[in-house]
Design a protein around this motif. Structure first.
Motif, short mmCIF file in Angstrom:
data_model
loop_
_atom_site.label_atom_id
_atom_site.label_comp_id
_atom_site.label_asym_id
_atom_site.label_seq_id
_atom_site.Cartn_x
_atom_site.Cartn_y
_atom_site.Cartn_z
N LEU A 183 3.64 2.56 19.23
CA LEU A 183 2.59 1.94 18.43
C LEU A 183 1.73 0.99 19.25
CD1 LEU A 183 4.55 1.19 15.11
CD2 LEU A 183 3.34 3.28 15.81
N GLU A 184 2.35 0.09 20.01
CA GLU A 184 1.57 -0.86 20.79
C GLU A 184 0.77 -0.19 21.91
OE1 GLU A 184 0.88 -3.92 20.20
OE2 GLU A 184 2.18 -4.11 18.45
N PRO A 185 1.37 0.70 22.71
CA PRO A 185 0.58 1.35 23.76
C PRO A 185 -0.62 2.14 23.23
CG PRO A 185 2.91 1.66 24.18
CD PRO A 185 2.81 1.05 22.82
N LEU A 186 -0.48 2.77 22.06
CA LEU A 186 -1.58 3.58 21.51
C LEU A 186 -2.53 2.75 20.65
CD1 LEU A 186 0.28 6.89 20.52
CD2 LEU A 186 -1.02 6.39 22.61
N GLY A 187 -2.25 1.47 20.46
CA GLY A 187 -3.12 0.64 19.65
C GLY A 187 -3.03 0.90 18.16
N LEU A 188 -1.84 1.33 17.70
CA LEU A 188 -1.65 1.62 16.27
C LEU A 188 -1.12 0.36 15.58
CD1 LEU A 188 -0.06 5.19 16.54
CD2 LEU A 188 -2.45 4.50 16.70
N HIS A 189 -1.99 -0.63 15.46
CA HIS A 189 -1.57 -1.95 14.99
C HIS A 189 -1.42 -2.02 13.48
CE1 HIS A 189 -2.19 -3.13 19.07
NE2 HIS A 189 -3.50 -2.98 19.02
N ARG A 190 -1.89 -0.99 12.75
CA ARG A 190 -1.76 -0.97 11.30
C ARG A 190 -0.72 0.05 10.84
NH1 ARG A 190 -2.32 -4.06 7.72
NH2 ARG A 190 -3.43 -2.73 6.21
N THR A 191 0.19 0.40 11.72
CA THR A 191 1.30 1.28 11.37
C THR A 191 2.58 0.46 11.42
OG1 THR A 191 0.17 3.21 12.30
CG2 THR A 191 2.55 3.39 12.01
N SER A 192 3.38 0.52 10.35
CA SER A 192 4.54 -0.36 10.25
C SER A 192 5.58 0.24 9.31
CB SER A 192 4.10 -1.74 9.73
OG SER A 192 3.42 -1.63 8.50
N GLY A 193 6.78 -0.32 9.39
CA GLY A 193 7.86 0.13 8.52
C GLY A 193 7.75 -0.42 7.11
N GLN A 194 7.17 -1.58 6.98
CA GLN A 194 6.95 -2.20 5.67
C GLN A 194 5.45 -2.33 5.43
OE1 GLN A 194 9.36 -2.71 3.55
NE2 GLN A 194 10.96 -2.15 5.02
N PRO A 195 5.01 -2.26 4.15
CA PRO A 195 3.57 -2.36 3.89
C PRO A 195 3.02 -3.74 4.23
CG PRO A 195 4.83 -2.45 1.84
CD PRO A 195 5.80 -2.12 2.91
N VAL A 196 1.84 -3.73 4.84
CA VAL A 196 1.14 -4.96 5.20
C VAL A 196 -0.24 -4.91 4.54
CG1 VAL A 196 0.24 -6.37 7.09
CG2 VAL A 196 2.36 -5.07 7.40
N PRO A 197 -0.61 -5.88 3.71
CA PRO A 197 -1.91 -5.84 3.02
C PRO A 197 -3.06 -5.73 4.01
CG PRO A 197 -0.50 -7.57 2.12
CD PRO A 197 0.17 -7.07 3.37
N PRO A 198 -4.14 -5.02 3.59
CA PRO A 198 -4.28 -4.30 2.32
C PRO A 198 -3.56 -2.94 2.37
CG PRO A 198 -6.26 -4.04 3.63
CD PRO A 198 -5.37 -4.98 4.40
#
Length: 461
Positions: A183-198
């Motif tokens: 996630l960090e190397p590819l810049g996928l900062h809005r991908t996560s195990g738990q929902p993050v608003p919005p």
């Protein structure tokens, strides 16, 4: 009038919007969001209705379900590329005591390990992961339903096992490893195990009334590597570029190409549709176009990622409803609309940087028996073999540095192309995995297996 390479024409944009509008209206989805990628860039984003009172954009999270499996497969392939495991290794070698240890890593990745499709009751997607704290709780008392390696049978527990394998070899939780290595190397900062608003809420839509029911949002616990992730069209668009091209910070282009290569037979029901599975990726031929990617679903959410590598076009479609939409068809249509309305502009032809006389000696017309082939040296340093007319076996070859070449695809993948020379150094023939290619059909001066009739070619009189 000209347009930039990145921009889509107004007619194409309207066709894309029309397609998702029809899908959202007919599928009765509370919201639907989509993106299209071309030439490595997001070139279109569309959304219908709202999330929390505003139209969803490329940063609004939706749950992506089984697209999570592709992320888990990337982690396993990284372990392979680092030499920490071999895909042919039995699971028992690295993760003993599971009860499914005879299955290989490759078989788990391709869903051919014989494992059950689901974890034992209760329904794992709609109940807390705390009900299944141990791997044995996920696998149950009878984890194998089919002989190992004999058939493709999609398995959610199989990817839970792979997540446990990652944790065992990395010594860290699956999600932590995923964030640090992908996630960090590819810049996928809005991908996560738990929902993050919005983020969107998950809904069930009544099949016979325009009414909705909220779905529970459970932490899947041990089952997380099979379907836990939340993501956005923006992040999944970047992930699609990675799956098409590779990124040496995560996986090479060769390794992601291996993930996109069929590794499992099609189920009997899918044979006519040309559906099969690679290493963490679904593969389908539709309308003459080869599509790879993955679909996903969890109660309240549907997701699809579709890539046409040949067209260099990908589509992401996310919706927050349990059923009613066939997002795979929507994703395939978005790819088709762009690929057909605005065909890929080929890269400019460029000559070889350097001309190697030994390579020039190889190129030209060759015959396998009576079948005519052309061998061409291309600017990327490869050799390309193809029939001169009609269909037939074709492949590209990479130089090995010792005068031989290795096939990269198709029938000749991994096979050795070896130029055979006479005592005076002149080229006699090509040996390709024991097949002899000669400059003339059944050239009597070459070592053709079985020999050539000394009377040569003749008519019937």
């Amino acid at each position: 009038m000209t347009t930039t390479q990145e921009a889509l024409l107004p007619g194409t944009r309207r066709a894309l919007l029309h397609r998702i509008a029809v899908a959202q209206a007919e599928g009765r989805a509370p919201s639907l969001v989509a993106a299209v990628v071309r030439d490595g860039q997001t070139v279109w984003h569309g959304a219908r209705t709202s999330v929390d009172g505003h139209g969803p954009d490329e940063s609004v999270q939706y749950r992506i379900g089984s697209i999570t499996k592709t992320f888990t497969a990337v982690l396993v392939m990284r372990l392979r590329d680092e030499g920490l495991l071999d895909l042919a290794d039995p699971l028992e070698k690295h993760l003993p005591g599971t009860g499914v240890g005879e299955a290989t890593i490759a078989e788990l990745l391709a869903h051919t390990a014989g494992l059950a499709a689901e974890s034992p009751a209760p329904w794992w997607e709609r109940t807390p992961g705390s009900l299944r704290p141990e791997l044995s709780d996920v696998l149950g008392e009878q984890p194998l339903l089919h002989p190992v390696g004999r058939r493709h049978h999609y398995s959610n527990p199989g990817y839970t096992v792979l997540g446990a394998l990652v944790e065992e070899l990395r010594g860290a939780p699956w999600e932590e490893v995923l964030r640090n290595e992908v996630l960090e190397p590819l810049g996928l900062h809005r991908t996560s195990g738990q929902p993050v608003p919005p983020h969107a809420g998950g809904w069930a839509v009544h099949p016979w009334a325009d009414a909705m029911l909220p779905e529970p949002l459970e932490d899947l616990g041990r089952m997380a590597p099979a379907g836990q992730l939340w993501s956005t069209t923006g992040d999944l668009a970047r992930f699609a570029v990675f799956l098409a091209r590779g990124d040496d910070r995560v996986l090479s282009g060769e390794s992601v190409r291996e993930m996109r290569t069929p590794a499992a037979p099609a189920e009997a029901a899918d044979v006519l549709d040309g559906v099969t599975y690679g290493l963490g990726m679904q593969i389908q031929r539709q309308g003459g176009r080869l599509l790879v990617g993955h679909s996903g679903s969890l109660p309240g959410f549907l997701a699809n990622l579709t890539i046409s590598v040949e067209d260099d076009v990908a589509a992401v479609v996310l919706a927050n409803c349990t059923s009613g939409l066939l997002l795979g068809a929507v994703g395939a249509d978005l790819v088709r609309i762009v690929a057909e309305a605005e065909p890929r502009i080929p890269d400019p032809w460029r000559p070889l940087r350097e001309v190697d006389p030994a390579v020039l000696d190889l190129v030209g017309q060759w015959y396998w028996g009576t079948h005519a082939f052309g061998l061409r040296a291309t600017a990327d340093g490869l050799l390309s073999l193809a029939p001169l007319a009609g269909g037939g076996r074709r492949a590209r070859f990479r130089a090995n540095g010792d005068g031989t070449w290795t096939g990269l695809e198709g029938y000749y993948a991994g096979e050795l192309l070896r130029p055979v020379r006479r005592a005076d150094g002149s080229l006699s023939h090509l040996d390709l995995g024991s097949f002899v290619f000669t400059r003339q059909p059944y050239d009597p001066e070459a070592a053709v297996p079985g020999g050539v009739d000394p009377e040569g070619w003749r008519g019937i009189g």
